[in-house]
Design a protein around this motif. Structure first.
Motif, short mmCIF file in Angstrom:
data_model
loop_
_atom_site.label_atom_id
_atom_site.label_comp_id
_atom_site.label_asym_id
_atom_site.label_seq_id
_atom_site.Cartn_x
_atom_site.Cartn_y
_atom_site.Cartn_z
N GLU A 6 -45.52 -56.51 83.04
CA GLU A 6 -45.47 -55.61 81.89
C GLU A 6 -44.74 -56.26 80.73
O GLU A 6 -43.84 -57.08 80.93
CB GLU A 6 -44.73 -54.33 82.27
CG GLU A 6 -45.38 -53.50 83.34
CD GLU A 6 -44.60 -52.23 83.59
OE1 GLU A 6 -44.53 -51.79 84.74
OE2 GLU A 6 -44.04 -51.68 82.62
N SER A 7 -45.11 -55.83 79.53
CA SER A 7 -44.39 -56.28 78.35
C SER A 7 -44.58 -55.25 77.24
O SER A 7 -45.45 -54.37 77.34
CB SER A 7 -44.90 -57.64 77.90
OG SER A 7 -46.27 -57.58 77.57
N GLY A 8 -43.76 -55.35 76.21
CA GLY A 8 -43.98 -54.54 75.02
C GLY A 8 -42.98 -53.43 74.77
O GLY A 8 -43.06 -52.76 73.75
N LEU A 18 -45.40 -48.26 69.43
CA LEU A 18 -45.22 -49.41 70.31
C LEU A 18 -46.48 -49.56 71.14
O LEU A 18 -47.18 -48.57 71.40
CB LEU A 18 -44.05 -49.21 71.27
CG LEU A 18 -42.62 -49.50 70.81
CD1 LEU A 18 -41.64 -49.15 71.91
CD2 LEU A 18 -42.46 -50.95 70.38
N ARG A 19 -46.76 -50.80 71.58
CA ARG A 19 -47.85 -51.02 72.50
C ARG A 19 -47.32 -51.74 73.73
O ARG A 19 -46.72 -52.81 73.62
CB ARG A 19 -48.97 -51.85 71.87
CG ARG A 19 -50.21 -51.93 72.76
CD ARG A 19 -51.35 -52.67 72.13
NE ARG A 19 -51.20 -54.11 72.22
CZ ARG A 19 -52.20 -54.98 72.15
NH1 ARG A 19 -53.43 -54.53 72.00
NH2 ARG A 19 -51.98 -56.27 72.20
N PHE A 68 -50.79 -40.93 72.50
CA PHE A 68 -50.89 -42.17 73.26
C PHE A 68 -52.36 -42.44 73.57
O PHE A 68 -53.15 -41.52 73.79
CB PHE A 68 -50.13 -42.08 74.58
CG PHE A 68 -48.63 -41.99 74.46
CD1 PHE A 68 -47.99 -41.81 73.24
CD2 PHE A 68 -47.83 -42.11 75.59
CE1 PHE A 68 -46.63 -41.75 73.14
CE2 PHE A 68 -46.45 -42.03 75.51
CZ PHE A 68 -45.85 -41.84 74.28
N THR A 69 -52.69 -43.72 73.64
CA THR A 69 -54.05 -44.14 74.00
C THR A 69 -53.98 -45.25 75.02
O THR A 69 -53.26 -46.24 74.82
CB THR A 69 -54.81 -44.64 72.76
OG1 THR A 69 -54.85 -43.62 71.77
CG2 THR A 69 -56.24 -45.02 73.13
N LEU A 81 -51.04 -49.49 76.68
CA LEU A 81 -50.69 -48.13 76.29
C LEU A 81 -50.22 -48.18 74.85
O LEU A 81 -49.13 -48.71 74.56
CB LEU A 81 -49.60 -47.55 77.20
CG LEU A 81 -49.29 -46.07 76.95
CD1 LEU A 81 -50.49 -45.20 77.36
CD2 LEU A 81 -48.05 -45.64 77.74
N GLU A 82 -51.07 -47.68 73.97
CA GLU A 82 -50.73 -47.60 72.56
C GLU A 82 -50.02 -46.27 72.33
O GLU A 82 -50.60 -45.21 72.58
CB GLU A 82 -51.99 -47.69 71.71
CG GLU A 82 -51.75 -47.73 70.21
CD GLU A 82 -51.23 -49.08 69.75
OE1 GLU A 82 -51.68 -50.10 70.29
OE2 GLU A 82 -50.37 -49.09 68.85
#
Length: 116
Positions: A6-8, A18-19, A68-69, A81-82
């Motif tokens: 994971e990152s972001g 954030l994404r 969220f998208t 996850l946007e």
């Protein structure tokens, strides 16, 4: 052994975006579904969003729907996850997961903090 990176995560002001990204280590593995959960301090993990890999159908919790998208990059075996219009109550550790051959695998978690 398939693992997920994971990152972001990070610190963002209320109303910001954030994404998050989550990549499967093996490009040849095809999950049944991938998704995101989050965990508040002292609470159990709660569902945020998920995508069924076969047809791209998406699912959201009521608290994030419309803000969220969840999206994917098939070639990279990555789910995103946007997160838009973030609120202080979105502050949590976010975990991605993947259903691979009926087994759930989890990422290491990434902290998202929404604060001014």
């Amino acid at each position: 052994q398939v693992h997920m990176v994971e990152s972001g995560g990070g610190l963002v002001q209320p109303g910001g975006s954030l994404r998050l990204s989550c990549e499967l280590s093996e490009r040849t593995v095809r999950p049944t579904a991938m998704g995101w959960f989050r965990q508040f301090p002292g609470k159990e993990r709660e569902f945020v969003a998920a995508m069924r890999w076969t047809d791209g159908n998406t699912f959201y919790s009521r608290s994030v729907r419309g803000r969220f998208t969840i999206a994917r990059d098939n070639a990279k075996n990555t789910v995103y996850l946007e997160m838009n219009s973030l609120k202080p109550e979105d502050t949590a550790v976010y975990y991605c997961n993947a259903d691979i051959n009926a087994k759930l695998r989890w990422g290491q978690g990434t902290q998202v903090t929404v604060s001014s």
